[in-house]
Write an enzyme that holds these catalytic residues in place. Structure first.
Site, PDB file in Angstrom:
ATOM      1  N   ASP A  63       0.859  -1.176   0.000  1.00  0.00           N
ATOM      2  CA  ASP A  63       0.000   0.000   0.000  1.00  0.00           C
ATOM      3  C   ASP A  63       0.904   1.238   0.000  1.00  0.00           C
ATOM      4  O   ASP A  63       2.113   1.136   0.241  1.00  0.00           O
ATOM      5  CB  ASP A  63      -0.885  -0.043   1.248  1.00  0.00           C
ATOM      6  CG  ASP A  63      -1.781   1.169   1.354  1.00  0.00           C
ATOM      7  OD1 ASP A  63      -2.296   1.612   0.315  1.00  0.00           O
ATOM      8  OD2 ASP A  63      -1.962   1.680   2.474  1.00  0.00           O
ATOM      9  N   LYS A  64       0.319   2.397  -0.253  1.00  0.00           N
ATOM     10  CA  LYS A  64       1.123   3.614  -0.241  1.00  0.00           C
ATOM     11  C   LYS A  64       0.921   4.409   1.041  1.00  0.00           C
ATOM     12  O   LYS A  64       1.832   4.560   1.847  1.00  0.00           O
ATOM     13  CB  LYS A  64       0.785   4.503  -1.449  1.00  0.00           C
ATOM     14  CG  LYS A  64       1.612   5.791  -1.495  1.00  0.00           C
ATOM     15  CD  LYS A  64       1.195   6.695  -2.617  1.00  0.00           C
ATOM     16  CE  LYS A  64      -0.092   7.409  -2.318  1.00  0.00           C
ATOM     17  NZ  LYS A  64       0.051   8.423  -1.229  1.00  0.00           N
ATOM     18  N   THR A  65      -0.285   4.882   1.253  1.00  0.00           N
ATOM     19  CA  THR A  65      -0.551   5.760   2.383  1.00  0.00           C
ATOM     20  C   THR A  65      -0.417   5.012   3.702  1.00  0.00           C
ATOM     21  O   THR A  65      -1.108   4.030   3.938  1.00  0.00           O
ATOM     22  CB  THR A  65      -1.961   6.364   2.263  1.00  0.00           C
ATOM     23  OG1 THR A  65      -2.086   7.007   1.000  1.00  0.00           O
ATOM     24  CG2 THR A  65      -2.218   7.348   3.389  1.00  0.00           C
TER      25      THR A  65
ATOM     26  N   GLU B 114      -8.794  14.494   7.688  1.00  0.00           N
ATOM     27  CA  GLU B 114      -9.749  15.367   8.361  1.00  0.00           C
ATOM     28  C   GLU B 114      -9.057  16.242   9.391  1.00  0.00           C
ATOM     29  O   GLU B 114      -9.348  17.429   9.514  1.00  0.00           O
ATOM     30  CB  GLU B 114     -10.844  14.529   9.025  1.00  0.00           C
ATOM     31  CG  GLU B 114     -11.812  13.891   8.049  1.00  0.00           C
ATOM     32  CD  GLU B 114     -13.033  13.327   8.743  1.00  0.00           C
ATOM     33  OE1 GLU B 114     -12.952  13.089   9.964  1.00  0.00           O
ATOM     34  OE2 GLU B 114     -14.062  13.149   8.084  1.00  0.00           O
TER      35      GLU B 114
END
Length: 1296
Positions: free
Chosen positions: A413-415, A648
């Site tokens: 995955d990246k994030t 957020e």
């Protein structure tokens, strides 16, 4: 009380099963039925809250455990042979003695299982007896009871910081707004608070809540394991229905936070709760090595049967050749003697019993012990410990450690995996105008200095003057002292206890131009109500699910650091506010002066309401020190933001930096403070939560000034742009400019979001609200109906702007990826981000190189996808077929989006896609869903037959992690769902380097060598008995006492191979990290191959022949008895087997010497004692004083020495010649290990340089000249100076 008949019990059980299997359940309160018998309870068919996770009971432990162990075929095999030994016509030994080995193995396993089950029992008992409060109709109050007494239909009261005992439908809270906060870290690891809302319209939220007044029916779905999904409605006595979802459900295992108490109705209890349904047992994965091992066990079985068949046929021929019946063949009681053919048949089974050790009975338990030892060393590796989170590697799958050394494909995955998942607000575009936030970029560049973590902002010396973004007064700040810096550091670290709240994430330096624009908008009273700039920042502050809590609220994990009286300084003093326009004016006044990094980085400071220093309240010549502390009772000091995602949090802090401070959030309202200091309370009409289909979220509020219904929406650009209202003129230019900025942000590697606004008329809202409530109350197709209502409202949106958020790479990610690729591992990145963002991160982490040919597959239809695949494959094949490109590969990388990936993975294109992907240097899959991630992993694993590893940190990575051969979860900022679903858990991506290249290599080579040695050891020993059969008429006689045979495998030779499998190091960790190509030796077939197995078997046969026939020829024509002949054989076999292991050991330690010498000493001590005291231990044999007599004979020592040397000579010579003439890379690495550290490091650089300057990429490891002293002297004729070393390092860096 009357007893039920058996028939009534059966009927009741069937009725209960049908009730539990219904899709919908009707639940009522238990209070009217309190005190009645169980048969009259309305919810009696649903399980209680007591849990039982034990596997066994005290009475049934032995039969159940034996049944469990007999799932392993090897145990059935050995028990069958032990039982067969009780048959008189085929027994080879005393029947009772034959039971000893298998009984020892089964007993050890049973003791381990019993201990584990007892610990589960203790845990269950402690949990079931946890106190809780259940409402009693008799006592008219909540009474203390235990978790095990909770039943479906009860009313349970939960207090602050208590754990929820069952799944509760929230009916009442102490909060006037009907809100409570929970922490779900026990379920998914997320430490941020989540808001839950009591069902409206059912109970009056007052302190005197009465459960007896609840007379409604709760209708809910049958339980499932989805923690984020719940469908339910409550039917009132007047038949009105009120819907509820996951926002009104308190899950068992959650902890109540920031709420005095809450009351809930139990809908699921015990094993039907969602948390218990998620407690699945660990997946039983089988490693690649274990699968090969099982095949070789089958070969051993075939070999055993062949040897037994030879024995049976030989016995038959021997009996046939006898001229008469010899006296030692005793007939049965009837005087009958079996025929030669029948005797040969019986002898087949006797030989199986005699040679049974050919199948290694202790191999499986030895493998388990070795893996436990390997895991111990992995989890205690200090290099794999993360100081920031104080976490270490977790090994959750005990049986696949060796697969870490054979990985060929990594899917990441990246994030949060390659990046920090610490979102930093970088830039924004509002109404088509871009605001680059250059001052903030300078701050982030300072924070990117090599000092560790965010502490850099507190530990720097004064820096040279900088211009343009100074936020403090000119001159020396009296608070700029080491004491004050230390205090700020403590405060910063304390703040980081809350998720996504480190100083790196919370501090934003505003853009000058944008500050000026907001100042104009704020001062213009006429346009303030509709100004798009104000709307943009209101959208940032409102359109989220951030929970605002007080730092003084009851929470065990305190989010702020308490201040003492001694710590109060002028920085902490709250004074009167200063206007926004004054800040902007004073900002420009003194651009140049000396400052410290501390002054630019004060934690949680507001650029709009700065405190004035003591004695300087009226001084406006210089800029005041800024502070994010709001100038009213509810200040930022006691505000804590708890976000469900770092995006957020970053946006809320960005809005706060411009004066739009989120002060409070309830289910019905949001309070925002404007830069002017005015507080606006927005009534929340509805919240349309984010989902993976819409890719956006919206909040519908009523504006307190205009009284308009305003819908603020944020989401991915491609999900927002298509929903904009009809564009014309200025709006079209704004959309085009914003899209251009979005593309630039993505190319810079930033995460992008679009913000929009829509005015909803009262009539449209009322009509939509009816449909919304109907959808929320539905049970069937609830998700679809709810999403349809959201889509219905989110149309004709007005674009406000877009944001760019940076997610920084983790430390050492590029170096880790380079090392993994040098190790022959293909690294793929699977992300949900835009292709531009993914490509930028790909270059940053060195997945992509500047010279790579990048194939960009963004196809609109399947025909275009097919064309790109065919053309790309043709180009690659043409390149490989060119004679000039022999043994080379193109630097090709593939970037493919989610839509194209769906087409490429279709049945007709799948093979072409895999063929192209395996020829690519890197593959980046963008805009992919969780299901697509797992699909990619499965396709590559099945099509290419390779070992795959998936690594991720979030819930969206769980499918991918579970689909791979090895799943690794990162304990990052997105909770622990990936960790809970993984086989191994790490805290940083860089730990993957040592975990694979070092521990993976060691685990595989150790276990592979140990298994091969185990087979060799057993075959070499058993063949001694087999060769003896040629001289005893194949009668199944053993020349070694059976007790000594049992001790030989259980005690004398069992510990050395286990030690070998746990502690041997063929190459040091420094070499494995310095030369990653050494990892390739384990990939593919690795060391444990068909040829190595059979070569080891042939060597075992040879050694057994030598160990048998040299003593046989030495004692030929002598008068020694059978055991006098067998004792030297046993001793020779021990020395040969242990010295064979000594040749294989690569790294000797004190432990090796102690265990090897201890095994020899144990053999002589036990055998001497046995020969001295056991006269008739195994009648009719008599081993008395045999070894003592042998040790007094010089010939015994001569035979032992000569036989051992002859037996081991071929193997020793083979190693000498192979390592001298054609040394493998591992052998060369071992040579380098013997050099002093400085010389070794220089040779490693030479080796890497030799590889890097080569223009071809070979599938095998390039072999440099052998590191002999002569070549070393030629290469380094004089001592290397530090400058030379630095030049070498610079050259090496340039090559990469």
């Amino acid at each position: 009380m009357t007893l039920k008949s058996p028939l009534d019990r059966v009927r009741d059980a069937l009725r209960g099963q049908r009730t539990r299997e219904k899709d919908l359940r009707n639940l009522v309160s238990n209070l009217p039925y309190e005190g009645l018998g169980k048969a009259k309870q309305p919810n009696r068919y649903f399980p209680g809250n007591a849990i039982k996770t034990t596997k066994y009971t005290l009475l049934l432990f032995i039969p159940m455990n034996l049944f469990e162990q007999f799932h392993r075929l090897a145990n059935i095999y050995f028990v069958g042979l032990a039982i067969l030994n009780f048959v008189p016509v085929v027994n080879a030994f005393q029947p009772e003695v034959a039971l000893i080995p298998i009984c020892v193995i089964l007993s050890l396993a049973a003791l381990k299982d019993a201990w584990e089950d007892f610990r589960r029992y203790q845990s269950d008992r402690k949990l079931n007896n946890t106190p809780c409060f259940i409402y009693s109709r008799k006592d008219k109050r909540f009474t203390e009871s235990s978790w095990k007494d909770v039943r479906v239909g009860d009313f349970v009261k939960v207090f602050c910081n208590e754990i929820v005992p069952a799944d509760l439908l929230l009916l009442h809270t102490s909060d006037p707004n009907g809100v409570c906060h929970i922490e779900t870290s026990n379920l998914d690891g997320e430490t941020n608070l989540k808001q839950r809302r009591a069902m409206s319209g059912l109970c009056i939220s007052d302190p005197e809540f009465e459960p007896e007044s609840f007379n409604s029916v709760v209708v809910c779905e049958k339980p499932d394991n989805n923690l984020n999904h719940f469908k339910c409605y409550v039917e009132k006595p007047d038949k009105a229905k009120v819907g509820a979802g996951i926002e009104s459900l308190l899950l068992r295992g959650c902890k109540m936070r920031n709420t005095d108490h809450a009351v809930g109705f139990v809908v699921y209890a015990g094993h039907e709760t969602k948390s218990m349904l998620n407690n699945s047992r660990p997946r039983n994965k089988r490693s690649k090595l274990e699968r090969k091992l099982n095949i070789d066990v089958i070969f051993c079985v075939i070999l055993l049967l062949s040897m037994c068949l030879v024995g049976a046929v030989g016995h038959f021929l021997w009996l046939q050749a006898l001229p008469s019946v010899p006296p030692y063949l005793v007939p049965d009681s009837n005087g009958h003697l079996d025929s030669p053919s029948l005797s040969g048949f019986y002898m087949f089974f006797t030989m199986i019993i005699l040679l049974q050790v050919l199948i290694p009975i202790s191999l499986y338990i030895s493998i388990e012990l070795v893996k436990i030892g390997q895991i111990y060393f992995i989890t205690n590796d200090i290099d794999l410990h993360d100081d920031e989170t104080d976490s270490r590697v977790q090994c959750k799958a005990l049986n696949i450690t060796e697969d870490l050394g054979q990985i060929e494909y990594i899917f990441s995955d990246k994030t949060g995996t390659l990046t920090e998942n610490k979102m930093v607000f970088r830039r924004c575009s509002i109404m088509g105008t871009e605001y680059p936030h250059k001052e903030n970029a300078i701050r982030l560049a300072v924070l990117a200095e090599p000092e560790s973590g965010e502490e850099v902002i507190f530990n720097q010396q004064p820096q040279p003057p900088q211009t343009g973004w100074s936020l403090d007064t000119e001159g020396t700040d009296p608070d700029d002292t080491p004491h004050h810096r230390l205090k700020s550091k403590v405060k910063g670290n304390a703040q980081s206890d809350v998720a996504f709240s480190s100083p790196l994430e919370t501090e934003v330096i505003p853009d000058r131009k944008l500050l000026q624009q907001i100042s104009r908008a704020g001062s213009s009273r006429g346009s303030r109500k509709t100004d798009p700039y104000l709307d943009f920042f209101l959208g940032l502050a409102i359109c989220n699910t951030v929970v605002v809590s007080m730092a003084t609220a009851q929470r065990q994990r305190v989010s702020g650091f308490p201040r003492s009286g001694q710590e109060n300084s002028s920085l902490d003093t709250l004074t009167e506010p200063v206007s926004l326009r004054h800040i902007f004016t004073s900002w420009r006044r003194k651009p140049k002066r000396d400052r410290t990094i501390l002054e630019d980085s004060v934690v949680e400071e507001d650029h709009f309401n700065p405190p004035v220093k003591k004695g300087e309240a009226g001084d406006t010549n210089g800029l005041q020190m800024c502070s994010l502390h709001a100038p009213s009772d509810k200040t930022s000091d006691n505000l804590s933001y708890e976000a469900e995602s770092p995006d957020e949090a970053a946006l809320v802090y960005a809005a706060k930096a411009y004066g739009f401070t989120l002060l409070d959030r309830t289910p019905d309202s949001v309070t925002v403070r404007l830069p002017s200091g005015e507080d606006l309370v927005f009534e929340v009409l509805d919240t349309l939560n984010f989902d993976s289909n819409r890719k956006r979220m919206s909040v519908l509020v009523r504006h307190p000034i205009t009284k308009e219904n305003v819908l603020y929406t944020k989401g991915a650009d491609y999900a927002i742009m298509e929903l904009l209202e009809h564009l014309s003129g200025k709006q079209k230019n704004i959309a085009a400019g914003t899209q251009h900025h979005l593309n630039c942000y993505a190319k810079d590697g930033l995460r992008t979001l679009c913000f929009t606004k829509k005015i909803v008329s009262d009539k449209a809202y009322e009509s939509w609200s009816v449909n919304r409530q109907r959808a929320l109350a539905a049970i069937d197709n609830r998700e679809e109906l709810v999403m349809d209502t959201a889509v219905q409202l989110e149309t004709d949106l007005s674009l406000l702007g877009a944001t760019g958020i940076e997610d920084r790479l983790q430390e050492s990610v590029p170096d880790t990826i380079v090392a993994l690729r040098e190790a022959g591992i293909q690294v793929w990145m699977l992300t949900g981000d835009k292709p531009e963002t993914a490509v930028n991160i790909g270059y940053a982490c060195r997945l992509l190189k500047e010279e790579d040919l990048v194939i960009n597959m963004s196809c609109k239809n399947k025909l275009e996808c097919t064309s790109i695949l065919d053309c790309s494959l043709e180009e690659v094949r043409r390149y490989s077929e060119d004679p000039r490109n022999v043994d080379t590969t193109q630097d090709i990388s593939l970037v493919i989006d989610g839509r194209s990936l769906t087409m490429a993975l279709s049945s007709d294109l799948q093979d072409r896609f895999v063929d192209l992907a395996k020829r690519c240097r890197s593959v980046l899959c963008c805009r992919v869903t969780p299901s697509q991630k797992s699909r990619v992993v499965k396709v590559v694993r099945e099509k290419l037959k390779v070992l795959t590893l998936a690594v991720g940190d979030g819930a969206n990575d769980v499918n991918m992690i579970q689909a791979a051969d090895i799943g690794i979860g990162l304990s990052g900022q997105e909770g622990m769902q990936a960790v809970m679903a993984s086989d191994f858990a790490i805290s940083r991506f860089k730990h993957l380097k040592k975990l694979l290249l070092v521990h993976g290599h060691w685990c595989y080579t150790r276990l592979a060598n140990m298994i091969i040695y185990f087979f060799y050891k057993n075959v070499a020993y058993v063949n001694l008995l087999f060769w003896y059969q040629f001289f005893c008429g194949f009668s199944g006689t053993a020349m070694i006492d059976y007790w000594l045979m049992i001790f030989f495998n259980l005690f004398f030779t069992s510990v050395p191979p286990i030690m070998f499998g746990i502690m041997d190091k063929d190459v040091s960790a420094e070499m494995l990290l310095g030369v990653p190509e050494l990892y390739r030796t384990g990939q593919g077939t690795g060391k444990y191959t068909f040829s190595t197995f059979w070569i080891s078997m042939l060597d075992a046969f040879y050694q057994s022949l030598v160990c048998f026939f040299i003593p046989y020829l030495a004692y030929q024509d002598s008068d020694i008895d059978i055991f006098t002949f067998g004792t030297p054989l046993n001793t020779i076999s021990l020395f040969t087997i242990l010295l064979h292991l000594s040749i294989e050991i690569k790294a000797w330690t004190v432990v090796h010497w102690v265990i090897m010498l201890g095994s020899v000493a144990l053999y002589f001590i036990v055998t001497l004692a046995y020969s001295a005291i056991c006269v008739t231990c195994n009648p009719p044999s008599n081993p008395y004083w045999i070894l003592q007599s042998q040790m007094a004979d010089p010939m015994f020592y001569l035979i032992c020495i000569i036989t051992t040397v002859v037996a081991l000579m071929p193997r020793y010579m083979f190693h000498v010649l192979k390592n001298s003439i054609a040394p493998s890379p591992l052998v060369q690495a071992r040579h380098l290990d013997r050099l002093d550290p400085f010389t070794r490091d220089e040779w490693m650089k030479e080796w890497r340089s030799f590889r890097s300057t080569s223009q071809v990429k070979r599938s095998r490891l390039s072999t440099p000249p052998s590191p002999t002293l002569e070549t070393l002297a030629d290469t380094y004729p004089q001592s290397v100076t530090p400058s030379d070393v630095m030049e070498d390092e610079f050259t090496l860096t340039e090559n990469y």
